[in-house]
Design a protein around this motif. Structure first.
Motif, PDB file in Angstrom:
ATOM      1  N   ALA A   3      29.360   7.728 -40.700  1.00  0.00           N
ATOM      2  CA  ALA A   3      28.157   6.898 -40.789  1.00  0.00           C
ATOM      3  C   ALA A   3      27.691   6.606 -39.373  1.00  0.00           C
ATOM      4  N   VAL A   4      26.424   6.405 -39.215  1.00  0.00           N
ATOM      5  CA  VAL A   4      25.898   6.090 -37.895  1.00  0.00           C
ATOM      6  C   VAL A   4      26.467   4.739 -37.471  1.00  0.00           C
ATOM      7  N   ARG A   5      27.127   4.724 -36.338  1.00  0.00           N
ATOM      8  CA  ARG A   5      27.759   3.511 -35.826  1.00  0.00           C
ATOM      9  C   ARG A   5      27.106   3.141 -34.495  1.00  0.00           C
ATOM     10  N   TYR A   6      27.635   2.117 -33.856  1.00  0.00           N
ATOM     11  CA  TYR A   6      26.970   1.605 -32.663  1.00  0.00           C
ATOM     12  C   TYR A   6      26.903   2.608 -31.525  1.00  0.00           C
ATOM     13  N   SER A   7      27.778   3.619 -31.493  1.00  0.00           N
ATOM     14  CA  SER A   7      27.704   4.622 -30.427  1.00  0.00           C
ATOM     15  C   SER A   7      26.402   5.421 -30.500  1.00  0.00           C
ATOM     16  N   GLU A   8      25.780   5.439 -31.687  1.00  0.00           N
ATOM     17  CA  GLU A   8      24.528   6.171 -31.859  1.00  0.00           C
ATOM     18  C   GLU A   8      23.325   5.247 -31.983  1.00  0.00           C
ATOM     19  N   VAL A   9      23.548   3.962 -31.823  1.00  0.00           N
ATOM     20  CA  VAL A   9      22.491   2.975 -32.039  1.00  0.00           C
ATOM     21  C   VAL A   9      21.312   3.183 -31.113  1.00  0.00           C
ATOM     22  N   MET A  10      21.547   3.480 -29.875  1.00  0.00           N
ATOM     23  CA  MET A  10      20.435   3.597 -28.933  1.00  0.00           C
ATOM     24  C   MET A  10      19.473   4.707 -29.327  1.00  0.00           C
ATOM     25  N   ALA A  11      19.982   5.806 -29.860  1.00  0.00           N
ATOM     26  CA  ALA A  11      19.101   6.869 -30.326  1.00  0.00           C
ATOM     27  C   ALA A  11      18.234   6.366 -31.479  1.00  0.00           C
ATOM     28  N   SER A  77      23.895  -6.736 -44.186  1.00  0.00           N
ATOM     29  CA  SER A  77      23.228  -8.030 -44.227  1.00  0.00           C
ATOM     30  C   SER A  77      24.282  -9.082 -43.927  1.00  0.00           C
ATOM     31  N   GLY A  78      24.165  -9.667 -42.768  1.00  0.00           N
ATOM     32  CA  GLY A  78      25.147 -10.642 -42.321  1.00  0.00           C
ATOM     33  C   GLY A  78      25.041 -10.842 -40.826  1.00  0.00           C
ATOM     34  N   SER A  79      25.981 -11.565 -40.292  1.00  0.00           N
ATOM     35  CA  SER A  79      25.973 -11.862 -38.861  1.00  0.00           C
ATOM     36  C   SER A  79      26.330 -10.624 -38.041  1.00  0.00           C
ATOM     37  N   ASP A  80      26.008 -10.699 -36.756  1.00  0.00           N
ATOM     38  CA  ASP A  80      26.389  -9.614 -35.852  1.00  0.00           C
ATOM     39  C   ASP A  80      27.909  -9.439 -35.825  1.00  0.00           C
ATOM     40  N   ASP A  81      28.635 -10.546 -35.804  1.00  0.00           N
ATOM     41  CA  ASP A  81      30.097 -10.465 -35.794  1.00  0.00           C
ATOM     42  C   ASP A  81      30.619  -9.766 -37.041  1.00  0.00           C
ATOM     43  N   GLU A  82      30.057 -10.099 -38.192  1.00  0.00           N
ATOM     44  CA  GLU A  82      30.482  -9.469 -39.437  1.00  0.00           C
ATOM     45  C   GLU A  82      30.126  -7.983 -39.422  1.00  0.00           C
ATOM     46  N   ALA A  88      29.561  -1.587 -39.142  1.00  0.00           N
ATOM     47  CA  ALA A  88      28.151  -1.256 -39.339  1.00  0.00           C
ATOM     48  C   ALA A  88      27.484  -0.983 -37.992  1.00  0.00           C
ATOM     49  N   ALA A  89      26.376  -0.275 -38.032  1.00  0.00           N
ATOM     50  CA  ALA A  89      25.607   0.001 -36.821  1.00  0.00           C
ATOM     51  C   ALA A  89      24.530  -1.031 -36.587  1.00  0.00           C
ATOM     52  N   ALA A  90      24.253  -1.849 -37.614  1.00  0.00           N
ATOM     53  CA  ALA A  90      23.164  -2.803 -37.511  1.00  0.00           C
ATOM     54  C   ALA A  90      23.433  -4.015 -38.389  1.00  0.00           C
ATOM     55  N   SER A  91      22.815  -5.131 -37.990  1.00  0.00           N
ATOM     56  CA  SER A  91      22.841  -6.341 -38.817  1.00  0.00           C
ATOM     57  C   SER A  91      21.439  -6.577 -39.351  1.00  0.00           C
ATOM     58  N   PRO A 102      24.034  -6.027 -28.002  1.00  0.00           N
ATOM     59  CA  PRO A 102      23.445  -4.771 -27.538  1.00  0.00           C
ATOM     60  C   PRO A 102      24.037  -3.525 -28.194  1.00  0.00           C
ATOM     61  N   GLU A 103      25.227  -3.646 -28.792  1.00  0.00           N
ATOM     62  CA  GLU A 103      25.836  -2.483 -29.436  1.00  0.00           C
ATOM     63  C   GLU A 103      25.384  -2.319 -30.886  1.00  0.00           C
ATOM     64  N   LEU A 104      24.561  -3.252 -31.376  1.00  0.00           N
ATOM     65  CA  LEU A 104      24.041  -3.197 -32.742  1.00  0.00           C
ATOM     66  C   LEU A 104      22.520  -3.173 -32.738  1.00  0.00           C
ATOM     67  N   LEU A 105      21.956  -2.546 -33.760  1.00  0.00           N
ATOM     68  CA  LEU A 105      20.540  -2.748 -34.038  1.00  0.00           C
ATOM     69  C   LEU A 105      20.440  -4.054 -34.806  1.00  0.00           C
ATOM     70  N   ARG A 106      19.403  -4.828 -34.552  1.00  0.00           N
ATOM     71  CA  ARG A 106      19.216  -6.105 -35.239  1.00  0.00           C
ATOM     72  C   ARG A 106      17.900  -6.048 -35.996  1.00  0.00           C
TER      73      ARG A 106
END
Length: 191
Positions: A3-11, A77-82, A88-91, A102-106
């Motif tokens: 699954a797309v994770r935070y390593s690919e978030v910037m793309a 759907s939840g906090s950045d920490d969760e 997940a790649a995003a909250s 910065p490592e997550l899409l929000r």
């Protein structure tokens, strides 16, 4: 494939997916088929508010391999920490919950100009604006309609995802390629 994770978030922040499938109690049974039918690289927003915390996490863990199989963006759907803890790649949540991650899409859930302004100030990476059309999720909500949707979307300083009564036909009618749905994607019989 994962699954797309935070390593690919910037793309993804440069080119967010066009289709976003949201989970809900009413589409839970259909999610495996719906995730397989989504075009590769779509997004999956896991909500499942109807489950207790333990069952909610267990269902996420069951669905995540299908999200990975399609190379979909995994959004919790939840906090950045969760979101970080669950891989997940995003909250996803209200604009006032947007944090520094910065490592997550929000992704901010917005409904009016005030919430869009809050999402802008918080630096959200995208805004999910609803309800565009009548929806079973919020049957008493007054839909924005095309004109008001476009006016509000113009206020956003980030990409906007249309939500609420969206289907492939409604997206064409709206003239908007980036959209999300519960029923409009989960119940689609053909791709």
């Amino acid at each position: 494939m994962t699954a797309v994770r935070y390593s690919e978030v910037m793309a993804y922040s440069q080119s967010l997916p066009d289709l976003w499938l949201l989970s809900d109690a009413r589409n839970d049974e259909l999610l495996p088929r719906a995730l397989r039918a989504l075009p590769p690289g779509s997004a999956f927003v896991y909500r499942h508010y109807h489950l207790d915390p333990r069952a909610r996490r267990a269902r996420w863990d069951e669905l995540l391999p299908l999200v990975a199989e399609g190379g979909h963006l995994a959004v919790l759907s939840g906090s950045d920490d969760e979101a970080r803890a669950w891989g997940a790649a995003a909250s996803y949540g209200p604009p006032e919950a947007i944090g520094e991650a910065p490592e997550l899409l929000r992704i901010a859930a917005v409904h009016d100009g005030h919430e869009i302004a809050h999402a802008n100030a918080a630096g959200a990476d995208a805004a999910m604006l609803s309800p565009v059309f009548e929806t079973r999720t919020h049957p008493k909500a007054v839909p924005l309609g095309a004109e008001k949707f476009h006016a509000l979307a113009a206020l956003a300083e980030m990409p906007v995802i249309a939500l609420g009564g969206m289907t492939f036909d409604r997206a064409k009618e709206l003239g908007w390629t980036r959209w999300a749905a519960i029923d409009g994607l989960a119940l689609k019989q053909d791709s």
